[in-house]
Design an enzyme around this catalytic site. Structure first.
Site, PDB file in Angstrom:
ATOM      1  N   GLY A 197      -3.990 -26.268 -23.732  1.00 28.15           N
ATOM      2  CA  GLY A 197      -5.241 -26.639 -24.546  1.00 28.15           C
ATOM      3  C   GLY A 197      -4.688 -27.702 -25.552  1.00 28.15           C
ATOM      4  N   LYS A 198      -3.545 -28.372 -25.280  1.00 23.29           N
ATOM      5  CA  LYS A 198      -3.190 -29.412 -26.290  1.00 23.29           C
ATOM      6  C   LYS A 198      -4.023 -30.568 -26.511  1.00 23.29           C
ATOM      7  CE  LYS A 198       0.709 -30.625 -24.329  1.00 23.29           C
ATOM      8  NZ  LYS A 198       0.778 -29.703 -23.249  1.00 23.29           N
ATOM      9  N   LYS A 212      -0.640 -41.047 -26.500  1.00 25.08           N
ATOM     10  CA  LYS A 212       0.035 -40.247 -25.456  1.00 25.08           C
ATOM     11  C   LYS A 212       1.042 -40.843 -24.751  1.00 25.08           C
ATOM     12  CE  LYS A 212      -0.122 -36.427 -22.362  1.00 25.08           C
ATOM     13  NZ  LYS A 212      -0.416 -35.403 -22.704  1.00 25.08           N
ATOM     14  N   GLY A 241      -5.397 -22.435 -27.939  1.00 24.15           N
ATOM     15  CA  GLY A 241      -5.919 -23.578 -27.431  1.00 24.15           C
ATOM     16  C   GLY A 241      -6.989 -23.335 -26.719  1.00 24.15           C
ATOM     17  N   ALA A 293     -12.252 -20.862 -25.390  1.00 28.84           N
ATOM     18  CA  ALA A 293     -12.318 -21.359 -24.037  1.00 28.84           C
ATOM     19  C   ALA A 293     -13.374 -22.176 -23.426  1.00 28.84           C
ATOM     20  CB  ALA A 293     -12.130 -20.145 -23.072  1.00 28.84           C
ATOM     21  N   GLY A 294     -13.205 -23.096 -22.689  1.00 31.58           N
ATOM     22  CA  GLY A 294     -14.211 -24.072 -22.581  1.00 31.58           C
ATOM     23  C   GLY A 294     -14.906 -24.966 -23.116  1.00 31.58           C
ATOM     24  N   VAL A 341      -7.478 -30.496 -25.905  1.00 32.20           N
ATOM     25  CA  VAL A 341      -8.811 -29.983 -26.594  1.00 32.20           C
ATOM     26  C   VAL A 341      -8.483 -29.896 -28.101  1.00 32.20           C
ATOM     27  CG1 VAL A 341     -10.546 -28.445 -26.593  1.00 32.20           C
ATOM     28  CG2 VAL A 341      -9.668 -29.222 -24.421  1.00 32.20           C
TER      29      VAL A 341
END
Length: 236
Positions: free
Chosen positions: A18-19, A41, A174, A205-206, A21
């Site tokens: 989950g980095k 990035k 995450g 989540a999501g 997000v």
């Protein structure tokens, strides 16, 4: 090796934790507070030309932030391996540090999102995101998984940070499940204990599938005050 703005390196205990997000949530909260934000990035793998990468995804969710991607390699592998197989020059830690420093001259906050875990290799010389953080003198925000198995991975990454003299800014879960099992519930207490660093948030989540406006509206509720949010801990 710092510019005028704050630099925060975002790493994970592994891939798919989950980095991106979490990076988007931190960026959204900072931007909402009026700070200028850049997302860097250094090495994007697993995508071809024209496909939206992690930095672009973070910007889509977070709002008006600057996006910078130094290199892209098509195969979903560690950056060093992907660069070698593509016959392309790798990104080196110094390249990433220089780009972050340049962005920090013009932005209040620069978020440097790694690929995979902390010690995934950028190049065949063994350079890693940890080396970039060391060159920058920047703290590392560690994104962790919620459930069974996360304690060992978190402890190992925290130990690697400490061994290199790097400061762990804190932990963010995450992908926090809506109905956590026993392990996930216990880990809320155990994660900061094994890492020796505070738990600074939990992104549900999501969350990455939310519409950008909803994501930005809710992001502050997922992150603690250290990250500019209003999350007050488990149940907060």
């Amino acid at each position: 090796m710092r510019g005028d703005g704050e630099v925060l390196v975002v790493s994970g205990t592994g891939t798919e934790v989950g980095k991106t997000v979490v990076t988007a949530a931190v960026a959204a909260v900072a931007a909402a507070a009026g700070r200028s934000v850049a997302v860097l990035k250094p090495a994007q793998t697993g995508l071809g030309p024209g496909e939206p990468g992690d930095a672009a995804t973070a910007a889509r969710l977070a709002g008006p932030v600057t996006v910078c991607e130094l290199a892209r390699f098509p195969e979903p592998l560690a950056p060093a391996t992907a660069a070698r197989r593509a016959g392309l020059p790798p990104v080196r830690p110094a390249d990433a540090a220089k780009a972050a420093q340049e962005l920090a001259h013009d932005h209040d906050l620069v978020l440097v999102e790694g690929a995979g875990g902390l010690l995934v290799r950028f190049d065949d010389m063994g350079g890693t995101l940890a080396d970039t953080a060391a060159l920058l003198g920047a703290p590392v925000l560690l994104v962790v998984a919620a459930g069974l198995g996360t304690l060992n991975a978190t402890a190992l990454t925290a130990e690697a940070l400490a061994h290199r003299g790097l400061r762990c800014h804190g932990l963010v879960i995450g992908s926090s499940p809506a109905a956590p099992d026993l392990a996930a519930r216990c880990n809320l207490t155990d994660l900061p204990a094994v890492a020796g660093a505070p738990l600074l948030g939990a992104v549900p989540a999501g969350a990455g599938a939310l519409a950008p406006a909803a994501f930005r509206d809710r992001a502050a509720g997922w992150l603690g005050p250290v990250l500019g949010g209003r999350w007050t801990g488990p149940g907060g």
